[in-house]
Design a protein around this motif. Structure first.
Motif, PDB file in Angstrom:
ATOM      1  N   GLY A  96      -9.617  81.734 -30.955  1.00  0.00           N
ATOM      2  CA  GLY A  96      -8.719  82.404 -31.886  1.00  0.00           C
ATOM      3  C   GLY A  96      -8.791  81.859 -33.303  1.00  0.00           C
ATOM      4  O   GLY A  96      -7.872  82.070 -34.092  1.00  0.00           O
ATOM      5  N   ILE A  97      -9.877  81.167 -33.644  1.00  0.00           N
ATOM      6  CA  ILE A  97     -10.033  80.586 -34.986  1.00  0.00           C
ATOM      7  C   ILE A  97     -10.626  81.656 -35.894  1.00  0.00           C
ATOM      8  O   ILE A  97     -11.796  82.024 -35.750  1.00  0.00           O
ATOM      9  CB  ILE A  97     -10.929  79.329 -34.942  1.00  0.00           C
ATOM     10  N   LYS A  98      -9.809  82.173 -36.803  1.00  0.00           N
ATOM     11  CA  LYS A  98     -10.252  83.245 -37.697  1.00  0.00           C
ATOM     12  C   LYS A  98     -10.840  82.710 -39.005  1.00  0.00           C
ATOM     13  O   LYS A  98     -11.559  83.412 -39.706  1.00  0.00           O
ATOM     14  CB  LYS A  98      -9.095  84.188 -37.998  1.00  0.00           C
ATOM     15  N   GLU A  99     -10.538  81.463 -39.321  1.00  0.00           N
ATOM     16  CA  GLU A  99     -11.007  80.843 -40.562  1.00  0.00           C
ATOM     17  C   GLU A  99     -12.527  80.695 -40.549  1.00  0.00           C
ATOM     18  O   GLU A  99     -13.117  80.291 -39.546  1.00  0.00           O
ATOM     19  CB  GLU A  99     -10.345  79.469 -40.688  1.00  0.00           C
ATOM     20  N   LYS A 100     -13.158  81.020 -41.638  1.00  0.00           N
ATOM     21  CA  LYS A 100     -14.611  80.873 -41.778  1.00  0.00           C
ATOM     22  C   LYS A 100     -14.894  79.444 -42.246  1.00  0.00           C
ATOM     23  O   LYS A 100     -15.180  79.182 -43.402  1.00  0.00           O
ATOM     24  CB  LYS A 100     -15.175  81.880 -42.775  1.00  0.00           C
ATOM     25  N   ILE A 101     -14.789  78.513 -41.311  1.00  0.00           N
ATOM     26  CA  ILE A 101     -14.939  77.100 -41.666  1.00  0.00           C
ATOM     27  C   ILE A 101     -16.382  76.790 -42.062  1.00  0.00           C
ATOM     28  O   ILE A 101     -17.317  77.394 -41.538  1.00  0.00           O
ATOM     29  CB  ILE A 101     -14.480  76.177 -40.517  1.00  0.00           C
ATOM     30  N   PRO A 102     -16.582  75.859 -42.991  1.00  0.00           N
ATOM     31  CA  PRO A 102     -17.947  75.466 -43.352  1.00  0.00           C
ATOM     32  C   PRO A 102     -18.649  74.844 -42.137  1.00  0.00           C
ATOM     33  O   PRO A 102     -18.063  74.045 -41.406  1.00  0.00           O
ATOM     34  CB  PRO A 102     -17.745  74.428 -44.460  1.00  0.00           C
ATOM     35  N   LEU A 103     -19.890  75.237 -41.937  1.00  0.00           N
ATOM     36  CA  LEU A 103     -20.669  74.769 -40.794  1.00  0.00           C
ATOM     37  C   LEU A 103     -21.949  74.100 -41.271  1.00  0.00           C
ATOM     38  O   LEU A 103     -22.495  74.464 -42.307  1.00  0.00           O
ATOM     39  CB  LEU A 103     -21.038  75.954 -39.895  1.00  0.00           C
ATOM     40  N   LYS A 104     -22.400  73.144 -40.484  1.00  0.00           N
ATOM     41  CA  LYS A 104     -23.664  72.474 -40.782  1.00  0.00           C
ATOM     42  C   LYS A 104     -24.573  72.632 -39.573  1.00  0.00           C
ATOM     43  O   LYS A 104     -24.173  72.372 -38.440  1.00  0.00           O
ATOM     44  CB  LYS A 104     -23.419  70.994 -41.069  1.00  0.00           C
ATOM     45  N   ASN A 105     -25.815  73.052 -39.827  1.00  0.00           N
ATOM     46  CA  ASN A 105     -26.823  73.173 -38.788  1.00  0.00           C
ATOM     47  C   ASN A 105     -27.535  71.830 -38.673  1.00  0.00           C
ATOM     48  O   ASN A 105     -28.218  71.411 -39.599  1.00  0.00           O
ATOM     49  CB  ASN A 105     -27.810  74.285 -39.158  1.00  0.00           C
ATOM     50  N   LEU A 106     -27.369  71.158 -37.522  1.00  0.00           N
ATOM     51  CA  LEU A 106     -27.962  69.840 -37.328  1.00  0.00           C
ATOM     52  C   LEU A 106     -29.406  69.884 -36.852  1.00  0.00           C
ATOM     53  O   LEU A 106     -30.069  68.859 -36.808  1.00  0.00           O
ATOM     54  CB  LEU A 106     -27.151  69.034 -36.312  1.00  0.00           C
ATOM     55  N   GLY A 107     -29.871  71.053 -36.449  1.00  0.00           N
ATOM     56  CA  GLY A 107     -31.228  71.167 -35.941  1.00  0.00           C
ATOM     57  C   GLY A 107     -31.244  71.920 -34.622  1.00  0.00           C
ATOM     58  O   GLY A 107     -30.211  72.401 -34.152  1.00  0.00           O
ATOM     59  N   PHE A 108     -32.428  72.005 -34.036  1.00  0.00           N
ATOM     60  CA  PHE A 108     -32.636  72.822 -32.841  1.00  0.00           C
ATOM     61  C   PHE A 108     -33.121  71.985 -31.667  1.00  0.00           C
ATOM     62  O   PHE A 108     -33.714  70.937 -31.840  1.00  0.00           O
ATOM     63  CB  PHE A 108     -33.680  73.908 -33.135  1.00  0.00           C
ATOM     64  N   PHE A 109     -32.870  72.513 -30.468  1.00  0.00           N
ATOM     65  CA  PHE A 109     -33.469  71.965 -29.252  1.00  0.00           C
ATOM     66  C   PHE A 109     -33.825  73.136 -28.344  1.00  0.00           C
ATOM     67  O   PHE A 109     -33.182  74.186 -28.397  1.00  0.00           O
ATOM     68  CB  PHE A 109     -32.534  70.979 -28.536  1.00  0.00           C
ATOM     69  N   ASN A 110     -34.878  72.972 -27.564  1.00  0.00           N
ATOM     70  CA  ASN A 110     -35.251  73.971 -26.572  1.00  0.00           C
ATOM     71  C   ASN A 110     -34.699  73.540 -25.234  1.00  0.00           C
ATOM     72  O   ASN A 110     -34.702  72.347 -24.892  1.00  0.00           O
ATOM     73  CB  ASN A 110     -36.768  74.140 -26.494  1.00  0.00           C
ATOM     74  N   TYR A 111     -34.225  74.519 -24.479  1.00  0.00           N
ATOM     75  CA  TYR A 111     -33.595  74.225 -23.201  1.00  0.00           C
ATOM     76  C   TYR A 111     -33.995  75.299 -22.201  1.00  0.00           C
ATOM     77  O   TYR A 111     -33.886  76.494 -22.483  1.00  0.00           O
ATOM     78  CB  TYR A 111     -32.080  74.182 -23.380  1.00  0.00           C
ATOM     79  N   PHE A 112     -34.499  74.874 -21.050  1.00  0.00           N
ATOM     80  CA  PHE A 112     -34.804  75.806 -19.966  1.00  0.00           C
ATOM     81  C   PHE A 112     -34.326  75.215 -18.655  1.00  0.00           C
ATOM     82  O   PHE A 112     -34.571  74.037 -18.365  1.00  0.00           O
ATOM     83  CB  PHE A 112     -36.308  76.086 -19.848  1.00  0.00           C
ATOM     84  N   ALA A 113     -33.651  76.033 -17.870  1.00  0.00           N
ATOM     85  CA  ALA A 113     -33.267  75.646 -16.515  1.00  0.00           C
ATOM     86  C   ALA A 113     -33.057  76.918 -15.712  1.00  0.00           C
ATOM     87  O   ALA A 113     -32.544  77.910 -16.231  1.00  0.00           O
ATOM     88  CB  ALA A 113     -32.004  74.803 -16.519  1.00  0.00           C
ATOM     89  N   GLN A 114     -33.479  76.890 -14.468  1.00  0.00           N
ATOM     90  CA  GLN A 114     -33.334  78.033 -13.583  1.00  0.00           C
ATOM     91  C   GLN A 114     -32.364  77.671 -12.473  1.00  0.00           C
ATOM     92  O   GLN A 114     -32.402  76.564 -11.938  1.00  0.00           O
ATOM     93  CB  GLN A 114     -34.698  78.394 -12.993  1.00  0.00           C
ATOM     94  N   TYR A 115     -31.485  78.619 -12.141  1.00  0.00           N
ATOM     95  CA  TYR A 115     -30.454  78.420 -11.123  1.00  0.00           C
ATOM     96  C   TYR A 115     -30.424  79.678 -10.272  1.00  0.00           C
ATOM     97  O   TYR A 115     -29.682  80.612 -10.583  1.00  0.00           O
ATOM     98  CB  TYR A 115     -29.100  78.170 -11.762  1.00  0.00           C
ATOM     99  N   GLY A 116     -31.265  79.728  -9.234  1.00  0.00           N
ATOM    100  CA  GLY A 116     -31.329  80.944  -8.421  1.00  0.00           C
ATOM    101  C   GLY A 116     -31.845  82.092  -9.274  1.00  0.00           C
ATOM    102  O   GLY A 116     -32.883  81.980  -9.921  1.00  0.00           O
ATOM    103  N   GLU A 117     -31.085  83.187  -9.314  1.00  0.00           N
ATOM    104  CA  GLU A 117     -31.524  84.356 -10.082  1.00  0.00           C
ATOM    105  C   GLU A 117     -31.224  84.226 -11.581  1.00  0.00           C
ATOM    106  O   GLU A 117     -31.684  85.031 -12.382  1.00  0.00           O
ATOM    107  CB  GLU A 117     -30.851  85.625  -9.533  1.00  0.00           C
ATOM    108  N   PHE A 118     -30.477  83.219 -11.979  1.00  0.00           N
ATOM    109  CA  PHE A 118     -30.085  83.059 -13.374  1.00  0.00           C
ATOM    110  C   PHE A 118     -30.861  81.928 -14.040  1.00  0.00           C
ATOM    111  O   PHE A 118     -31.384  81.039 -13.364  1.00  0.00           O
ATOM    112  CB  PHE A 118     -28.581  82.755 -13.487  1.00  0.00           C
ATOM    113  N   CYS A 119     -30.914  81.962 -15.368  1.00  0.00           N
ATOM    114  CA  CYS A 119     -31.559  80.883 -16.091  1.00  0.00           C
ATOM    115  C   CYS A 119     -30.992  80.783 -17.497  1.00  0.00           C
ATOM    116  O   CYS A 119     -30.293  81.678 -17.970  1.00  0.00           O
ATOM    117  CB  CYS A 119     -33.073  81.088 -16.166  1.00  0.00           C
TER     118      CYS A 119
END
Length: 181
Positions: A96-119
């Motif tokens: 419910g946070i409507k304020e457009k708070i300043p954000l900082k992008n710290l960087g990226f990571f790749n993530y993969f995991a499979q769980y049955g039919e989902f991933c």
């Protein structure tokens, strides 16, 4: 995640985050999935606490997570949400946070995991922001939330990783690389 319907269109990317094509959200989260752009967000406050939620999830149900998780969407008008726009949508939807708070992008990571039919097959950005306002948790997305001292959080996620979502664990590695919190 983030209470999104499966009819949403997300951005498929390569391992470096370069756009490939638009895909239905379910193609990114079933079978081996297609790598896609995602966002993990962690809010902190002026008291040195981080906002965590106990997420409702198909696989990691009732598991502690960072503040929010979502995907930039491809809009019907043909434009794509920016990382900030998607994060603000997520924060409004999940807390419910409507304020457009300043954000900082710290960087990226790749993530993969499979769980049955989902991933999860994500090229995920780690967004952080400071927020001291009201929080109104969306009970469709979470069971509960808490503000936790950041030092205690960083110790707990290292000592008790089974209590946290895998993307929270990966996101913390990004924090430690850039030492922001």
């Amino acid at each position: 995640r983030s209470g999104m319907s499966d009819s949403q269109i997300i951005l498929a990317v390569d391992d470096s985050g370069n756009f490939l094509e638009y895909i239905p959200k379910e193609l990114g989260h079933t079978g081996e999935g297609k790598r896609h752009l995602a966002i993990a967000v962690l809010l902190f406050n002026s008291k040195g606490q981080v906002l965590l939620q106990k997420r409702k999830h198909k696989i990691f149900d009732n598991t502690w997570d960072i503040t929010g998780a979502t995907h930039p969407l491809h809009r019907e008008n043909g434009s794509d949400e920016s990382l900030e726009e998607a994060t603000w949508r997520c924060l409004e939807d999940e807390f419910g946070i409507k304020e457009k708070i300043p954000l900082k992008n710290l960087g990226f990571f790749n993530y993969f995991a499979q769980y049955g039919e989902f991933c999860e097959n994500e090229h995920c950005t780690m967004m952080v922001g400071e927020y001291d306002g009201e929080v109104n948790m969306n009970s469709d997305v979470s069971y509960e939330y808490k503000w936790m001292d950041k030092t205690n959080f960083l110790k707990d996620i290292e000592q008790n990783p089974k209590n946290y979502t895998p993307w929270a664990i990966e996101g913390v590695k990004v924090f430690k690389r850039v030492l922001v919190l």
